[in-house]
Design a protein around this motif. Structure first.
Motif, PDB file in Angstrom:
ATOM      1  N   MET A   1     -20.634  -1.998 -26.570  1.00  0.00           N
ATOM      2  CA  MET A   1     -21.803  -3.791 -26.144  1.00  0.00           C
ATOM      3  C   MET A   1     -23.448  -3.277 -27.217  1.00  0.00           C
ATOM      4  O   MET A   1     -23.517  -4.715 -28.141  1.00  0.00           O
ATOM      5  CB  MET A   1     -23.095  -2.865 -25.095  1.00  0.00           C
ATOM      6  CG  MET A   1     -23.958  -4.027 -25.274  1.00  0.00           C
ATOM      7  SD  MET A   1     -25.365  -3.315 -23.469  1.00  0.00           S
ATOM      8  CE  MET A   1     -26.114  -2.059 -24.005  1.00  0.00           C
ATOM      9  N   ILE A   2     -23.550  -2.058 -27.440  1.00  0.00           N
ATOM     10  CA  ILE A   2     -24.206  -1.920 -29.714  1.00  0.00           C
ATOM     11  C   ILE A   2     -24.044  -2.187 -29.984  1.00  0.00           C
ATOM     12  O   ILE A   2     -24.664  -3.341 -31.448  1.00  0.00           O
ATOM     13  CB  ILE A   2     -25.345  -0.567 -29.352  1.00  0.00           C
ATOM     14  CG1 ILE A   2     -25.836  -0.199 -27.669  1.00  0.00           C
ATOM     15  CG2 ILE A   2     -25.544  -0.548 -30.589  1.00  0.00           C
ATOM     16  CD1 ILE A   2     -26.652   0.733 -27.538  1.00  0.00           C
ATOM     17  N   SER A   3     -22.934  -2.455 -30.488  1.00  0.00           N
ATOM     18  CA  SER A   3     -21.498  -2.426 -31.617  1.00  0.00           C
ATOM     19  C   SER A   3     -21.236  -3.991 -31.570  1.00  0.00           C
ATOM     20  O   SER A   3     -21.116  -4.755 -32.689  1.00  0.00           O
ATOM     21  CB  SER A   3     -20.181  -1.732 -31.552  1.00  0.00           C
ATOM     22  OG  SER A   3     -18.957  -2.125 -31.717  1.00  0.00           O
TER      23      SER A   3
ATOM     24  N   PRO B   1      -9.801  -3.968 -33.088  1.00  0.00           N
ATOM     25  CA  PRO B   1     -10.899  -4.546 -33.169  1.00  0.00           C
ATOM     26  C   PRO B   1     -11.421  -2.791 -32.775  1.00  0.00           C
ATOM     27  O   PRO B   1     -10.748  -1.456 -32.381  1.00  0.00           O
ATOM     28  CB  PRO B   1     -11.551  -4.655 -31.141  1.00  0.00           C
ATOM     29  CG  PRO B   1     -10.503  -4.565 -30.360  1.00  0.00           C
ATOM     30  CD  PRO B   1      -9.294  -4.965 -31.488  1.00  0.00           C
ATOM     31  N   SER B   2     -12.753  -2.850 -33.762  1.00  0.00           N
ATOM     32  CA  SER B   2     -12.696  -1.384 -34.077  1.00  0.00           C
ATOM     33  C   SER B   2     -14.268  -0.817 -33.301  1.00  0.00           C
ATOM     34  O   SER B   2     -15.007  -1.371 -33.086  1.00  0.00           O
ATOM     35  CB  SER B   2     -13.382  -1.299 -35.749  1.00  0.00           C
ATOM     36  OG  SER B   2     -14.442  -2.233 -36.194  1.00  0.00           O
ATOM     37  N   LEU B   3     -14.236   0.296 -33.214  1.00  0.00           N
ATOM     38  CA  LEU B   3     -15.221   1.034 -32.424  1.00  0.00           C
ATOM     39  C   LEU B   3     -17.422   0.887 -33.417  1.00  0.00           C
ATOM     40  O   LEU B   3     -17.814  -0.086 -32.306  1.00  0.00           O
ATOM     41  CB  LEU B   3     -15.442   2.331 -32.244  1.00  0.00           C
ATOM     42  CG  LEU B   3     -16.235   3.173 -31.358  1.00  0.00           C
ATOM     43  CD1 LEU B   3     -16.874   2.281 -29.996  1.00  0.00           C
ATOM     44  CD2 LEU B   3     -16.360   4.462 -30.783  1.00  0.00           C
ATOM     45  N   PHE B   4     -16.972   0.463 -34.100  1.00  0.00           N
ATOM     46  CA  PHE B   4     -18.246   0.940 -35.191  1.00  0.00           C
ATOM     47  C   PHE B   4     -17.909  -0.939 -36.354  1.00  0.00           C
ATOM     48  O   PHE B   4     -17.271  -1.269 -36.898  1.00  0.00           O
ATOM     49  CB  PHE B   4     -19.021   1.334 -36.479  1.00  0.00           C
ATOM     50  CG  PHE B   4     -18.730   3.139 -34.912  1.00  0.00           C
ATOM     51  CD1 PHE B   4     -19.867   2.958 -34.472  1.00  0.00           C
ATOM     52  CD2 PHE B   4     -17.914   3.741 -35.033  1.00  0.00           C
ATOM     53  CE1 PHE B   4     -20.167   3.926 -33.152  1.00  0.00           C
ATOM     54  CE2 PHE B   4     -18.343   4.754 -34.094  1.00  0.00           C
ATOM     55  CZ  PHE B   4     -19.457   4.937 -33.767  1.00  0.00           C
ATOM     56  N   PRO B   5     -18.805  -1.915 -36.071  1.00  0.00           N
ATOM     57  CA  PRO B   5     -18.695  -2.714 -37.146  1.00  0.00           C
ATOM     58  C   PRO B   5     -17.954  -2.150 -38.293  1.00  0.00           C
ATOM     59  O   PRO B   5     -19.125  -1.684 -38.754  1.00  0.00           O
ATOM     60  CB  PRO B   5     -19.774  -3.440 -36.533  1.00  0.00           C
ATOM     61  CG  PRO B   5     -20.994  -2.501 -36.523  1.00  0.00           C
ATOM     62  CD  PRO B   5     -20.612  -1.732 -36.006  1.00  0.00           C
ATOM     63  N   SER B   6     -17.251  -2.770 -39.321  1.00  0.00           N
ATOM     64  CA  SER B   6     -17.611  -2.844 -40.715  1.00  0.00           C
ATOM     65  C   SER B   6     -18.772  -3.062 -41.702  1.00  0.00           C
ATOM     66  O   SER B   6     -19.376  -3.045 -42.825  1.00  0.00           O
ATOM     67  CB  SER B   6     -15.987  -3.368 -40.705  1.00  0.00           C
ATOM     68  OG  SER B   6     -15.753  -3.784 -40.801  1.00  0.00           O
TER      69      SER B   6
END
Ligand SMILES: Nc1ncnc2c1ncn2[C@@H]1O[C@H](COP(=O)(O)OP(=O)(O)O)[C@@H](O)[C@H]1O
Ligand SMILES: [Mg+2]
Lengths: 273, 346
Positions: free
Chosen positions: A28-30, A44-49
């Motif tokens: 949700m946060i990411s 989709p990646s866990l953290f935004p690039s």
């Protein structure tokens, strides 16, 4: 050796559980910080690039955040304060005061717990409407300002406080209200803190009741405003997740702040003299 | 001036069929120490709570210092109450526990401080003032409860078994201290206990209660030397008084004045220490068999079987273990006689 192994297994299990629990939150946060093309991708990646605040910008542009935040705070804070006050006063009466019909009245109260909230929602709505309390904070807050379950929990806790302590206070010269305020309430702090957290988070997250009672948009609480804004703008995930983050943060903070008392309240059944 | 007068007090709890207190009347003179003594459940606590105003009587009157206190709130009765479980405020420090009553009575802070100092020095609580009750031992809690009672300087002290939660050694020591303490503050004390030793050692006067009725009122000596009935005789004194019927006495071969007068319907009591014993036959003495001997140090308690009765003797003699035959005699002037129902001394 065997002990070591079972300990390792235990920690591994806990770690996996925590990961599973936290994953949606992290997601949700990411997502709330991702640009649209990173959300709608095959991998989709866990953290935004590429980190962006667009979701939050849109959110604050589309929804009058401060108004709804204000409504939500009013709702949650007043429900918490009033329910702590009323529930503990009712619990005190049922636990410590002698009056005819006390046990019967309490039993009746417990029976009402078996009626689901959805059943009473409509009648309560109609009553409030006839009182002209639609679209008012009073109408929003009053139905949530007493709860049988909380009365029951506090009463059980208070029943453990020895009668002699109240009598000693009476002899010392405390008034009946001071006995409640200065002796009973402080001794019930663990259970009251626990229930206060429950009612705050309950009201903060509440969707159905504010939706029903607050018809005007400027009276929407945060969850209601987010839901209605979401429909208007299709499903913009960054926008939605940004909203969810804003809603969740206060709840998490409250939870962490009250944690010390909260755990005590769940663990403790008795007041130790 | 604070004598307490109780007149025809009765109490039946709501919904109960039997009264807990029946027709209780007695008085406590100013600055006197009176014990309410009786077995557990006889109504002592209820009586004390009625005097304090924590419970309403069903009928009868309570006077404190000559004033009928019916309807007077407990805080306005000028008394302190020490509860059996001490009832300290768990979330207050010792200092606040002790001084709350004074603060609520708007006593100036300076005065409170000086009284607090005096009382806490007297009771050895100086170093504990900032602690919470849960960090205190049983004996310390008991002293905090006493301090809370003493600091207000009331005319009347009501104490409900304040020593019953202490271990035996501490209890022994505290008994004497309490007696001196209340004598020094010249308080009128009503002291509830089920322990006859406490009542005997501390009191000016003892009120013995059983099943809600007064059995006897008297000084410790009177109660011991002239028990009003079999209950009092049996309740006071360890080991217990020996009780024998006229027929049993005759079987033992002991002749009393009563029997000489041709009466047989009575109960005779003889305390274990009012018996002479011997290992050798003596002229005119009775004979029995020692069932058990319990040396306690100063005296030896002998359990003796004779004429179908089991008797307990207390003797300064060292009784050789294994010796069975015993000869004994009663001190005639120390015999107590009661009517056959055991209700009246004759
Ligand atoms: N609040 C009450 N309601 C009903 N019965 C009571 C109450 N308090 C005490 N009793 C009864 O009264 C009797 C005397 O109790 P109590 O005064 O506490 O005795 P004691 O202090 O001599 O042990 C007991 O049988 C007890 O069960
Ligand atoms: Mg009692």
């Amino acid at each position: 050796m065997k002990k070591q192994l079972s300990k390792t297994a235990f920690y591994a299990f806990m770690l996996i559980s925590v990961a599973i629990t936290l994953f949606p939150f992290i997601w949700m946060i990411s997502t709330s910080f991702k640009p649209p093309d990173e959300i709608f991708t095959k991998h989709p990646s866990l953290f935004p690039s590429r980190f962006t605040l667009d979701g939050y910008r849109q959110l604050f542009a589309a929804v009058s955040m401060w108004t709804h935040l204000f409504n939500s705070v009013i709702y949650a804070v007043f429900v918490t304060i009033l329910s702590v006050l009323f529930n503990s006063m009712a619990a005190y009466a049922f636990a410590k005061l002698r009056f005819p019909g006390r046990e019967k009245l309490f039993a009746l109260l417990l029976v009402t717990m078996m009626v689901p909230g959805q059943v009473t929602m409509l009648p309560v709505f109609l009553i409030l409407k006839s009182m002209g309390l639609l679209n008012t904070y009073a109408g929003l807050i009053i139905p949530g300002s007493a709860a049988v379950f909380a009365i029951f929990m506090i009463r059980q806790f208070m029943a453990e406080i020895p009668e002699e302590i109240l009598e000693a206070a009476r002899i010392d010269g405390l008034s009946e209200f001071s006995i409640f305020w200065r002796i009973i309430l402080p001794l019930c702090r663990p259970i009251i803190a626990t229930l206060a957290v429950f009612s705050f988070i309950g009201a903060w997250n509440d969707f159905l009741w504010p939706l029903i009672i607050m018809l005007r948009e400027d009276k929407y609480t945060l969850p209601v405003a987010l839901a209605s804004a979401n429909g208007q703008y299709n499903t913009d995930w960054a926008f939605l997740m940004a909203g969810a983050v804003v809603v969740v943060i206060p709840a998490v903070l409250i939870f962490l702040l009250a944690q010390k008392h909260y755990i005590k309240g769940i663990a403790a059944g008795a007041v130790k003299g | 001036m604070a004598e307490i007068r109780i007149e025809n007090l009765c109490k039946t709890f709501h919904g109960a069929s039997k009264p807990v207190l029946e027709n209780i009347s007695f008085n406590v003179d100013d600055s006197r120490f009176v014990s309410l003594l009786g077995p557990s459940g006889c109504g002592k606590t209820t009586l004390l709570r009625i005097i304090a105003g924590l419970e309403d009587q069903s009928s009868g009157k309570v006077f404190i210092g000559g004033r009928d206190v019916d309807g007077v709130h407990p805080r306005d009765r000028d008394m302190s109450f020490v509860f059996q479980n001490y009832a300290l405020y768990p979330h207050f420090s010792v200092r606040d526990n002790i001084s709350l009553g004074l603060r609520l009575r708007k006593v100036p802070a300076k005065e409170i401080d000086s009284r607090l100092n005096r009382i806490s020095t007297m009771l050895g609580l100086e170093s504990l003032l900032e602690r919470k009750p849960r960090a205190l031992s049983g004996g310390q809690r008991q002293r905090v409860a006493l301090a809370r009672a003493l600091i207000r300087n009331p005319k009347v002290f009501l104490l409900d078994e304040p020593l019953s939660n202490l271990d035996a050694k501490l209890r022994d020591r505290t008994r004497g201290e309490l007696k001196m303490l209340f004598r020094s503050v010249k308080g009128t004390v009503v002291y509830v206990t089920h322990d006859q030793v406490e009542a005997m050692t501390m009191s000016d006067k003892i009120v013995i209660i059983n099943e809600g009725r007064i059995q006897q009122i008297g000084s410790p000596e009177e109660i011991y030397d002239k028990p009003a009935n079999v209950f009092v005789a049996a309740f006071i004194g360890t080991p217990q008084i020996n009780l024998l019927t006229g027929a049993q006495l005759r079987e033992l071969g002991f002749r009393t004045l009563q029997q000489a007068e041709g009466k047989d319907g009575f109960i005779c009591g003889i305390r274990p220490e009012n018996v002479s014993v011997s290992g050798e036959p003596r002229e005119g003495w009775m004979k029995g068999g020692v069932v058990m001997s319990e040396p306690t140090g100063a005296v030896t308690i002998l359990t003796v079987s004779a004429a179908g009765a089991e008797l307990r003797f207390s003797t300064g003699l060292k009784w050789p273990s294994g010796k069975s035959d015993i000869w004994f005699n009663f001190e005639t002037e120390r015999l107590h006689f009661f009517d056959p129902a055991g209700e009246r001394r004759i």
